[in-house]
Scaffold this motif. Structure first.
Motif, PDB file in Angstrom:
ATOM      1  N   ASP A 245       4.187   6.819   6.727  1.00  0.00           N
ATOM      2  CA  ASP A 245       4.079   5.358   6.742  1.00  0.00           C
ATOM      3  C   ASP A 245       4.337   4.812   8.139  1.00  0.00           C
ATOM      4  O   ASP A 245       3.649   3.903   8.601  1.00  0.00           O
ATOM      5  CB  ASP A 245       5.055   4.774   5.727  1.00  0.00           C
ATOM      6  N   ARG A 246       5.317   5.367   8.842  1.00  0.00           N
ATOM      7  CA  ARG A 246       5.626   4.885  10.193  1.00  0.00           C
ATOM      8  C   ARG A 246       4.481   5.194  11.155  1.00  0.00           C
ATOM      9  O   ARG A 246       4.102   4.356  11.963  1.00  0.00           O
ATOM     10  CB  ARG A 246       6.914   5.520  10.709  1.00  0.00           C
TER      11      ARG A 246
ATOM     12  N   LEU B  53       0.796  -1.233   0.000  1.00  0.00           N
ATOM     13  CA  LEU B  53       0.000   0.000   0.000  1.00  0.00           C
ATOM     14  C   LEU B  53       0.832   1.288   0.000  1.00  0.00           C
ATOM     15  O   LEU B  53       0.493   2.226  -0.724  1.00  0.00           O
ATOM     16  CB  LEU B  53      -0.971   0.006   1.184  1.00  0.00           C
ATOM     17  N   PRO B  54       1.904   1.407   0.799  1.00  0.00           N
ATOM     18  CA  PRO B  54       2.663   2.663   0.764  1.00  0.00           C
ATOM     19  C   PRO B  54       3.203   3.007  -0.621  1.00  0.00           C
ATOM     20  O   PRO B  54       3.136   4.167  -1.041  1.00  0.00           O
ATOM     21  CB  PRO B  54       3.795   2.433   1.757  1.00  0.00           C
ATOM     22  N   SER B  55       3.706   2.024  -1.344  1.00  0.00           N
ATOM     23  CA  SER B  55       4.228   2.306  -2.690  1.00  0.00           C
ATOM     24  C   SER B  55       3.134   2.795  -3.621  1.00  0.00           C
ATOM     25  O   SER B  55       3.338   3.719  -4.413  1.00  0.00           O
ATOM     26  CB  SER B  55       4.855   1.039  -3.276  1.00  0.00           C
TER      27      SER B  55
ATOM     28  N   ALA C 194      -6.842   2.918   4.244  1.00  0.00           N
ATOM     29  CA  ALA C 194      -6.665   1.679   3.486  1.00  0.00           C
ATOM     30  C   ALA C 194      -6.203   0.533   4.384  1.00  0.00           C
ATOM     31  O   ALA C 194      -6.687  -0.600   4.249  1.00  0.00           O
ATOM     32  CB  ALA C 194      -5.667   1.903   2.359  1.00  0.00           C
ATOM     33  N   LYS C 195      -5.311   0.802   5.311  1.00  0.00           N
ATOM     34  CA  LYS C 195      -4.833  -0.266   6.185  1.00  0.00           C
ATOM     35  C   LYS C 195      -5.897  -0.706   7.176  1.00  0.00           C
ATOM     36  O   LYS C 195      -5.957  -1.880   7.543  1.00  0.00           O
ATOM     37  CB  LYS C 195      -3.554   0.168   6.897  1.00  0.00           C
ATOM     38  N   LEU C 196      -6.736   0.213   7.610  1.00  0.00           N
ATOM     39  CA  LEU C 196      -7.846  -0.191   8.472  1.00  0.00           C
ATOM     40  C   LEU C 196      -8.837  -1.052   7.706  1.00  0.00           C
ATOM     41  O   LEU C 196      -9.376  -2.025   8.242  1.00  0.00           O
ATOM     42  CB  LEU C 196      -8.558   1.025   9.065  1.00  0.00           C
TER      43      LEU C 196
END
Length: 199
Positions: free
Chosen positions: A122-123, A13-15, A43-45
């Motif tokens: 991202d972190r 996802l980050p890319s 998106a990560k959730l």
């Protein structure tokens, strides 16, 4: 299998969102990082929590298979991305294969050895995701809180090593992302209270 798929999606996802964010107009680096933080957090959730919650039938949440799947998803979400950042396979690919093939001078080759970018958005998203997952599933598995503590210590150690040893120097940013992290933690606590009432 589901936890592996979720981990792969979360790692990629980050890319994807970095490329998407490049097409937006931003005032400065803070604005760009905040936009990236918002996209990555949502998106990560969705991938780590919401899709799993929706796909699990209500009567099977307390089954042992569902609890094991929840713990596996949390372990994958908490530890796969930091390990991927630590080993940096894409950076190694560019340094060892792409760099020597396309560089015509030493200065061009040195660009590949500067290290990967340290993306604070991202972190912070990883920390927010760990906090949210642990609060979301702590009612079903109290072990989730201990996994979250171990994951935060693990991420701190890896990020400290990466920041001082392997990545490019990050740009100077203000405190707006730290404020967003506090808001994410409050949101996770509110969702935990809602889930406590629901179960």
């Amino acid at each position: 299998m589901v936890s592996i798929l979720i981990s792969v999606i979360n790692i990629s996802l980050p890319s994807i969102f970095i490329v998407v964010t490049e097409y937006e107009a931003h005032i400065d680096e803070d604005d760009r990082q905040n936009s990236l933080l918002f996209k990555l957090y949502g998106a990560k959730l969705l991938t780590s929590v919401i899709f799993l919650y929706i796909s699990t039938a209500w009567h099977s949440f307390l089954d042992s298979e569902a609890i094991i799947a929840i713990i596996n998803v949390q372990l994958g979400a908490c530890f796969s991305a930091p390990l991927f950042k630590l080993f940096d396979p894409m950076g190694m690919f560019y340094r060892w294969i792409v760099g020597p093939c396309v560089s015509t001078s030493q200065s061009q080759l040195n660009k590949y050895w500067e290290g990967s970018a340290f993306m604070l958005a991202d972190r912070y998203t990883e920390i927010s995701k760990v906090i949210f997952i642990s609060f979301f599933y702590s009612l079903l598995t109290p072990l989730a809180l201990f996994i979250a503590v171990l994951s935060c210590v693990f991420m701190f150690a890896i990020d400290r090593y990466l920041l001082f040893r392997k990545t490019k120097t990050p740009p100077m940013l203000d405190a707006t992302m730290a404020k967003s992290l506090r808001e994410h933690a409050l949101f996770a606590m509110a969702v935990k209270v809602w889930l406590s009432c629901r179960f």
